[in-house]
Scaffold this motif. Structure first.
Motif, PDB file in Angstrom:
ATOM      1  N   SER A 126       1.589   6.122  -7.168  1.00  0.00           N
ATOM      2  CA  SER A 126       0.289   6.984  -7.578  1.00  0.00           C
ATOM      3  C   SER A 126       0.653   8.214  -7.646  1.00  0.00           C
ATOM      4  O   SER A 126       0.298   9.102  -8.828  1.00  0.00           O
ATOM      5  N   MET A 171      -4.171  14.161  -2.905  1.00  0.00           N
ATOM      6  CA  MET A 171      -3.248  14.244  -4.023  1.00  0.00           C
ATOM      7  C   MET A 171      -3.287  15.411  -4.662  1.00  0.00           C
ATOM      8  O   MET A 171      -2.194  16.117  -4.956  1.00  0.00           O
ATOM      9  N   ARG A 177       1.029   4.128  -3.163  1.00  0.00           N
ATOM     10  CA  ARG A 177       0.763   5.426  -2.815  1.00  0.00           C
ATOM     11  C   ARG A 177       2.010   6.327  -3.620  1.00  0.00           C
ATOM     12  O   ARG A 177       1.770   7.428  -4.194  1.00  0.00           O
ATOM     13  N   GLU A 225      -8.662  10.377  -1.177  1.00  0.00           N
ATOM     14  CA  GLU A 225      -7.553  10.179  -2.028  1.00  0.00           C
ATOM     15  C   GLU A 225      -7.240  11.293  -3.037  1.00  0.00           C
ATOM     16  O   GLU A 225      -6.197  11.676  -3.181  1.00  0.00           O
ATOM     17  N   ASP A 277       0.803  -1.193   0.056  1.00  0.00           N
ATOM     18  CA  ASP A 277       0.122   0.026   0.020  1.00  0.00           C
ATOM     19  C   ASP A 277       0.804   1.390  -0.032  1.00  0.00           C
ATOM     20  O   ASP A 277       0.575   2.081  -0.543  1.00  0.00           O
ATOM     21  N   ASP A 305      -6.475   3.937  -4.869  1.00  0.00           N
ATOM     22  CA  ASP A 305      -7.464   3.283  -4.562  1.00  0.00           C
ATOM     23  C   ASP A 305      -8.536   3.413  -5.783  1.00  0.00           C
ATOM     24  O   ASP A 305      -8.939   2.414  -5.915  1.00  0.00           O
ATOM     25  N   TRP A 306      -8.564   4.540  -6.531  1.00  0.00           N
ATOM     26  CA  TRP A 306      -9.519   4.420  -7.507  1.00  0.00           C
ATOM     27  C   TRP A 306      -9.043   3.401  -8.677  1.00  0.00           C
ATOM     28  O   TRP A 306      -9.944   2.374  -9.174  1.00  0.00           O
ATOM     29  N   LYS A 335     -13.517   6.881   0.211  1.00  0.00           N
ATOM     30  CA  LYS A 335     -12.235   6.904   0.083  1.00  0.00           C
ATOM     31  C   LYS A 335     -11.409   7.497  -1.063  1.00  0.00           C
ATOM     32  O   LYS A 335     -10.382   7.969  -1.005  1.00  0.00           O
ATOM     33  N   PRO A 372      -4.558   7.932  -9.175  1.00  0.00           N
ATOM     34  CA  PRO A 372      -4.949   7.639  -7.782  1.00  0.00           C
ATOM     35  C   PRO A 372      -4.860   5.857  -7.634  1.00  0.00           C
ATOM     36  O   PRO A 372      -5.529   5.244  -8.360  1.00  0.00           O
TER      37      PRO A 372
END
Length: 296
Positions: free
Chosen positions: A92, A178, A89, A174, A85, A100-101, A170, A98
């Protein structure tokens, strides 16, 4: 024989070996990949002789962090989930995509690969004319799509069907984080007149993106619209360097057939199932030669 039959034909020992996760291989490869980015970035910042020539390899390494992001959203780059994770990030932020997307988007792509009604990747049509091909390979549309996604997610939490309602807060948080971070970095760069950011990150990423577009087009471009992962996805045989920079994702049919196999086990999985693959290309140049022949 489809991908389900191939997986079923594996012994329990083979499955256990193939899906075994480990932090070691991922940490070694991450250190090499990110270390090369830091090294080239330092040489560019120091303006060593012929430093502008370093911006292209720098950009290729930066945009190919996409393949590491891909591995970390699958949580197969490392055994430790927090490490997956955290690296996701970082990647990303480097490429404005992003994490999570992208996890929701990409898992929908896996569930509905080459399904015209449900595969979200097919919302971005493959080029059919030479003009479309040139625009696609330029990479400019994908940067626009990334920033559009950030804005859409930040303002509405993403309304795509593949993002579940519980995931939208979420995704929204996120995107906002960003955007706030990018704004802070740009303000600091302007305040301190730090143009080095342009030469170490932004311009290289623009230069490198066409190479990622060429690479990604081979994954499913001109593959049949069928459910069999051994047929709707292409494996491209290439050299050691490309496989390393792309985290073994040229073995793409293997990845789609059995997504739980970590990147470092894909060569072994390829050896086991090579005879069952339906779409194999002996190199990216050959793939694009054939693809261009189909354009009108």
């Amino acid at each position: 024989m489809d991908h389900r039959d191939v997986i079923a034909s594996l012994t329990n020992e083979e499955r256990s070996r193939l899906t075994g996760k480990s932090d070691g291989p991922g940490l070694i490869q991450f250190a090499a990949h990110f270390g090369a980015i830091l090294l080239l970035g330092g040489l560019i910042a120091a303006k060593v002789p012929f430093w502008p020539l370093l911006m292209l390899p720098q950009g290729i390494l930066i945009v190919f962090l996409f393949t590491l992001l891909h591995e970390t959203v699958h949580r197969t780059a490392f055994e430790t989930q927090r490490l997956n994770d955290a690296v996701a990030r970082l990647c990303s932020l480097a490429i404005a995509l992003p994490a999570d997307w992208f996890r929701y988007f990409h898992f929908a792509h896996h569930r509905f690969t080459q399904d015209p009604d449900n595969d979200p990747e097919l919302a971005f049509p493959k080029p059919e004319t030479l003009r479309q091909y040139v625009v696609h390979v330029s990479g400019l549309p994908v940067w626009w799509a990334h920033f559009k996604t950030l804005y859409s997610n930040a303002s509405g939490g993403s309304q795509e069907s593949y993002v579940p309602p519980k995931g939208r807060p979420k995704v929204r948080a996120e995107a906002r984080a960003m955007i706030a971070l990018y704004a802070a970095v740009l303000l600091l760069a302007f305040w301190f007149k730090a143009t080095v950011l342009l030469y170490v990150w932004i311009v290289p990423a623009l230069l490198g993106q066409p190479f990622l577009r060429l690479y990604l087009l081979a994954e499913h471009g001109r593959c049949p619209m069928v459910a069999n992962m051994l047929e709707n996805t292409r494996t491209t045989l290439t050299n050691w360097l490309v496989r390393k920079v792309a985290w073994n994702m040229p073995f793409h049919a293997e990845h789609h057939a059995y997504p739980g196999v970590p990147f470092h086990q894909l060569p072994e999985f390829h050896r086991l199932i090579e005879r069952h693959l339906k779409v194999i290309e002996p190199g990216y140049v050959r793939f694009h030669e054939k693809y261009i022949e189909t354009l009108h």
